[in-house]
Every structure is written in structure tokens, then in C-alpha cells.
Design an enzyme around this catalytic site. Structure first.
Site, PDB file in Angstrom:
ATOM      1  N   GLU A   1       5.123  -6.487   2.938  1.00  0.00           N
ATOM      2  CA  GLU A   1       4.741  -7.873   3.197  1.00  0.00           C
ATOM      3  C   GLU A   1       5.696  -8.459   4.233  1.00  0.00           C
ATOM      4  OE1 GLU A   1       2.080  -9.008   1.919  1.00  0.00           O
ATOM      5  OE2 GLU A   1       1.766  -7.895   0.050  1.00  0.00           O
TER       6      GLU A   1
ATOM      7  N   LEU B   1      -3.405  -1.840  -1.543  1.00  0.00           N
ATOM      8  CA  LEU B   1      -3.367  -2.770  -2.669  1.00  0.00           C
ATOM      9  C   LEU B   1      -3.543  -4.156  -2.058  1.00  0.00           C
ATOM     10  CD1 LEU B   1      -2.843  -3.439  -5.664  1.00  0.00           C
ATOM     11  CD2 LEU B   1      -0.395  -3.482  -5.135  1.00  0.00           C
TER      12      LEU B   1
ATOM     13  N   CYS C   1       0.829  -1.191   0.000  1.00  0.00           N
ATOM     14  CA  CYS C   1       0.000   0.000   0.000  1.00  0.00           C
ATOM     15  C   CYS C   1       0.867   1.244   0.000  1.00  0.00           C
ATOM     16  CB  CYS C   1      -0.878   0.000   1.240  1.00  0.00           C
ATOM     17  SG  CYS C   1       0.105  -0.042   2.751  1.00  0.00           S
TER      18      CYS C   1
END
EC number: 6.3.5.4
Length: 606
Positions: free
Chosen positions: A74, A47, A2
Site C-alpha cells: 500500500e 487481495l 497481494c
């Protein structure tokens, strides 16, 4: 994955947040928190890749309301971390939720347990503290602006800070540093007041005292000989495969960027091995049949790997059309010509995917660059021999030979590395902007001391510094910006923290030796890849700009500069800029220098 945005005592709204809409078009939100006399705003663009439901929405608050996080990235080992949190009833499978509770339980320094790519803000409401954190190797960027009256603004990109500030002022000293290194290492940017958090660093803001503390979670790794070379190859292979397997973590399809070389082929091999279906792979090449063109080699690799392969072809005419756009996207000027092919590559990928794996990050820990061979020579031979080689190097007109001869005669490690990295000489920088670079040495020295390079051999120290400085704020920075411009998450299995920890503990002879680079990497690759792929000459991911700048494209830019009345020339000496073009035309390769000067020019003319 994001875009994050946040502030202390500085209001912003949807318009500011949406300047990074491309980083996360799936959802977005802003929340406000009053803590003492301070107001904290946290914004997020998402996202959705892992946990596609509302259970992954941000800003995310802990059930006791004491902690809030906005997170970009992540965490590939987050399910392992969850095993240490048996008391938590998780709402979903989001890694954001995992690290929120992990940090709440174990404290901010537990971030060193995260294996992943990340930048995030954690708000500790109970203790009135706000933390900004950037991952070990700086895969994800994090910018901040600190102003008087206890105002702090931070973001994944410069764009929101520009939206708040309006016109940003250029820092002349940082331009000199950029001209020296071809990028600005953290914490510097070309702009006054806009800072980047260093890789592996934490910024702690005390909302009670309105004070800031900066510290790192990087451990200097000692060189050991606990493994024979053959045992090390076996261990490396297992760690490599585990890294790729971990980074397939996704609730959407994952593809790969495939060059003609060994690094991306090895990543793709294991990605395909652990995927249930044929993965999509992508290569960019050029109409001109240049050495840099990897289309044919990549196609052969794709045929062996049995992937669903896609080629993208560009030409010199594409360069002029898109150069200005890439400068806008990347936000910071660079001297790295591979930005252009990366643009077209991601444009093509965006039609199919949200996530790709790459082979980036292999050269620094594995000794893949020519400069590492030079460092070994500097350790073996007296400096006067390199002094004698200078006339021969200059006669060759080859940039890397000239740079090597000038640098390897310097005994001090930091000064030698600064010279090796130099894009422009001190004299050229003075002629261009009437300023001398005084920061590059300090930036290299920071990592030299932090990573205990004095106790390492020169080449081992240089590789450790490069992994956290050059890689982070050049290659990884533009890769993140270009890929996220097209709403794509780019993952780098080579920078898996377990893999790097092992590699950095090995003596350099396991990586560079007997005229070979990436030695351990290639020995392991023999187990799964054909010799044709392993033994291909290194081409690098670049544009054939050396040729283009000597032709019509170069003439176009020379005329543009001669006729320009841009404010750029309030800082730059026009004659000195044109001299660089003239040198290139005469046979000296100044393509990176020209690329850097033009990228700064376009920044001035946004």
C-alpha cells in the site's frame, strides 16, 4: 495487497502462482512479455483493499505500453503523488496505478517518495530494464533466485521458488548466522541460492546485457537539536496522528491488534477517532496466569477506547499442535516465540477482517529495548567494569544479564552489537554444527556504514541499524507471513516514513532518559490516554515457553530428538542439541534457543 511472482527466461504457470493464492484470493493473472532475447513473465495474486474494481487488476500496464508493474503493498500518500501527474487520466483510485505512472515519469529512484509498505517489480520495456524494489523498512518481503543462462525468479514468498526448484539445499554458513542472530538478515536465507532483497534496495536487471546492479534509496539521517523537548512532543503527536489517519486508507473495514501496552493503544485511539464506526480490536492471551498474559490489560484498554473487542485464549497444548504449521507458514526458521500467539490472533481476525493496524515498530526508533540502556552505559563506563560483572550475571542465570555482561566490555561497536544480538555463542555454534559464524559481522557492518553510525553515539547507531535489519527480517517478516497466510494485511503506522524521519533526527535523550524508555512517545500519550495504560510494565508479545519447555512439553521434544533419525542430525550434533534442553531444565532460560533449534528441525522434516 497481494502476492507477486515473476521471472526472466523461466516459464511458470498457474500452479506455481497459486502456491501464494492465500496472499490474494480475489483475482490472479499471468502475462508474458518478449524483450530482445528474453521472455519476462509477471504473475499476481490480488487481495482487493483499495479500488475493488477491475481498475486495480494486475499486472498493470501503462497506456503507452512502455511500463508494467506487479505490486504488493500500500502507498498511503498516493493521492498526494497524483497531484504531480496532472496530465494522467486515471482509470480508478488504485495506488498501483498511481505509482506506475509516477515511476514512468520520475524514474525508479523516485520510489523514495513513497510512504507505505511495498515490494514490487517494474518492467521498463522501452529501456529493456526490470526493477525489483523493497520498501524502506522491509515490511513486505521479496525473495529472488538467480541462475545461469540469464534466469531470474522472484516472489513474495519462498514457496514458488521451491515449487520451481524442488528440494532446496541448506546453506551451512547461513545456519551458523541464524544461530547467532536468531534470524537470517537480508540478503541471506537458510537456503543456498535463495536471496532476499534488502530493505530500501533496488535490484536493476538490464535485459540487454543480462547484468544486475544493486543499489539503495536509504538516506542517513543526521541527529539535530532543532526542537526543544516540548516542541518535539507536539510535532511528534501531529505526525503520529497523521500516520494513523493515512493508514486507514481502505475500501474495506479496518481493525486493530490491541495488546495491553501503550503502542497499540495509541494507534487504536487515533484509528477510532478517525473512523465512522466502532472498530474491532483483538488480543491473544494464555490460560496460564503468566506475566506475558495481556488479556485483562487489553480489555481495560478496549473499554477505555470503546472498541468492539475480541479475546483469543490459548494453552500449552495448542503449542505442540500448531508449532509445525507455523514453521511451514513462516518458511524461515526464527528464535522468536511470539510467532505462536500471532498465528491464533490472525486466525481469529480472518473471520471478520482483511486489514488490521498494529503497534509494531515502536521499540527500535523510540528506544524501547533494554539493550539500548546498555549501550548508554557502555558509552559512560570503562569496559573493565562489565568484565567484573560477569560472575554475578552468570550466577543470576538470567539471559539478558549474562548477554549484557559479556557484550558491554567490547569496545568496537559492531562486535559489541553482534555479541548483544547473539542467541548462541561461537563455541555453542561450533558444538552444534561444527561451523563458525562469519557473516553476522558483515551484515551489521553494511548498515553501520550505510547509516553513518560512526558519526552517531552508540545507542543512536544501534537503533538505526535495528530499524532496518533486526526488525525487517525477524518481527516484520513473520508478521507478514502469518497474517497473509490468513489473507490479512497488517499495517504498521509507527513505520510511517515522515514519522521515522523526524524520530531519527532527534537526540537519544528525547527517547531514553531518566530511567525511562520511549520518553517522547509517553509524554505525548499523556494527552489522550490514562496513566494506567501509559505506566503499565512492558510485557512483550510472547509465549510462556520458558515454563512450558521445563515441563511436559520439553520432555516431549527431548524424547522426539532422542528417537529421531531425521536428516537434521546430518548437520546438528544430537548431544549438543539435547544439552541446550538440559541447561534450560537446570534453570538457565534457553527458550529462544530451543525454539530456534526446533524450527530448523521442522524445516528439515517438511
Amino acid at each position: 495487497m497481494c502476492g507477486i511472482l515473476g521471472s526472466i527466461n523461466l516459464p511458470f504457470g498457474e500452479a506455481t502462482l497459486n502456491t501464494i493464492y492465500h496472499r490474494g484470493p480475489d483475482s490472479g493473472s499471468i502475462e508474458s512479455f518478449d524483450i530482445g532475447n528474453n521472455t519476462v513473465l509477471l504473475g499476481h495474486r490480488r487481495l482487493a483493499i483499495v479500488e475493488l474494481t477491475e481498475a486495480g487488476y494486475q499486472p498493470m500496464t501503462s497506456i503507452d505500453q512502455n511500463f508494467v508493474i506487479v505490486f504488493n503493498g500500500e502507498i498511503y500518500n498516493h493521492l498526494e503523488l497524483r497531484k504531480k501527474l496532472p496530465e494522467i487520466s486515471f482509470k480508478g483510485n488504485s495506488d498501483t496505478e498511481t505509482i506506475l505512472y509516477y515511476l514512468a515519469k520520475f524514474g525508479i529512484k523516485a520510489v523514495k517518495d513513497f510512504n507505505g509498505i511495498f515490494s514490487f517489480c517494474l518492467l521498463d520495456k522501452k529501456n529493456s530494464k526490470l526493477y525489483l524494489v523493497r520498501d524502506h523498512f522491509g515490511v513486505k518481503p521479496l525473495y529472488y533466485l538467480l541462475e545461469e543462462s540469464n534466469k531470474l525468479l522472484f516472489s513474495s514468498e519462498i514457496r514458488p521458488l521451491r515449487h520451481y526448484k524442488g528440494k532446496l539445499e541448506i546453506d551451512k554458513e547461513n545456519v551458523a548466522e541464524l544461530l547467532k542472530l536468531r534470524y537470517n538478515p537480508s540478503p541471506d536465507t537458510i537456503y543456498q541460492g535463495i536471496l532476499k532483497l534488502r530493505p530500501g534496495n533496488i535490484l536493476e536487471y538490464n535485459l540487454g546485457s543480462n547484468t544486475i546492479d544493486l543499489y539503495n534509496f536509504i538516506d542517513a539521517i543526521s541527529i539535530t537539536k532543532n526542537y526543544s523537548f516540548n516542541k518535539a512532543v507536539d510535532k511528534y503527536g501531529q505526525l503520529f496522528e497523521d500516520a494513523v489517519k493515512r493508514q486507514l486508507m481502505s475500501d474495506v473495514e479496518v481493525g486493530a491488534l490491541l495488546s495491553g501496552g501503550i503502542d497499540s493503544a495509541l494507534v487504536t485511539y487515533f484509528a477510532q477517532k478517525h473512523s465512522d464506526s466502532k472498530i474491532k480490536t483483538y488480543t491473544v492471551g494464555f490460560e496460564e496466569n503468566e506475566f506475558a498474559n495481556e488479556i485483562e490489560d487489553a480489555q481495560k484498554s478496549a473499554d477505555f477506547l470503546k472498541t468492539d473487542h475480541h479475546n483469543i485464549i490459548i494453552s500449552a497444548s495448542n503449542f505442540k499442535e500448531i508449532f509445525e504449521e507455523t514453521c511451514r507458514i513462516v518458511e524461515e526458521p526464527l528464535g522468536t516465540t511470539s510467532i505462536l500467539p500471532m498465528f491464533y490472533l490472525n486466525e481469529a481476525v480472518s473471520k471478520d477482517l482483511k486489514v488490521v493496524l498494529t503497534g509494531q515498530g515502536a521499540d527500535e526508533p523510540l528506544g524501547g529495548y533494554t539493550r539500548y540502556k546498555g549501550e548508554i552505559l557502555a558509552d559512560k563506563y570503562p569496559s573493565f567494569m562489565f568484565q567484573l560483572a560477569k560472575p554475578i550475571a552468570n550466577y543470576s542465570k538470567k539471559e539478558k544479564w549474562i548477554r549484557a555482561a559479556q557484550s558491554l566490555s567490547i569496545k568496537n561497536d559492531i562486535k559489541r552489537w553482534e555479541s548483544i544480538y547473539s542467541l548462541f555463542t561461537d563455541l555453542e555454534i561450533r558444538d552444534l554444527i561444527d561451523t563458525i559464524d562469519e557473516k553476522s559481522f558483515e551484515r551489521i557492518a553494511y548498515y553501520y556504514n550505510l547509516l553513518n553510525c560512526k558519526e552517531k553515539r552508540g545507542v543512536e547507531g544501534m537503533m538505526a541499524v535495528d530499524l532496518r535489519m533486526n526488525l525487517a527480517d525477524d518481527l516484520l517478516m513473520y508478521t507478514d507471513k502469518v497474517s497473509m497466510n490468513f489473507t490479512i494485511e497488517t499495517r504498521v503506522p509507527m513505520l510511517d516514513t515522515e514519522l521515522i524521519r523526524f524520530l531519527e533526527s532527534l537526540p537519544y535523550e528525547y527517547k531514553i532518559g531518566e530511567g525511562e524508555t520511549k520518553k517522547i512517545h509517553k509524554f505525548f500519550a499523556k494527552e489522550v490516554l490514562p496513566a494506567e495504560i501509559i505506566n503499565r510494565p512492558k510485557k512483550g508479545f510472547m509465549s510462556p515457553t520458558e515454563k512450558w519447555f521445563r515441563g511436559d512439553l520439553g520432555e516431549y521434544y527431548v524424547q522426539m530428538i532422542k528417537e529421531s533419525d531425521s536428516s537434521y542430525f546430518e548437520l546438528f550434533n544430537k548431544k549438543a542439541v539435547l544439552d541446550i534442553f538440559e541447561q534450560h531444565k537446570k534453570g538457565f532460560n534457553r527458550e529462544k534457543q530451543i525454539f530456534t533449534l526446533l524450527s530448523i528441525y521442522y524445516l528439515f522434516n517438511e
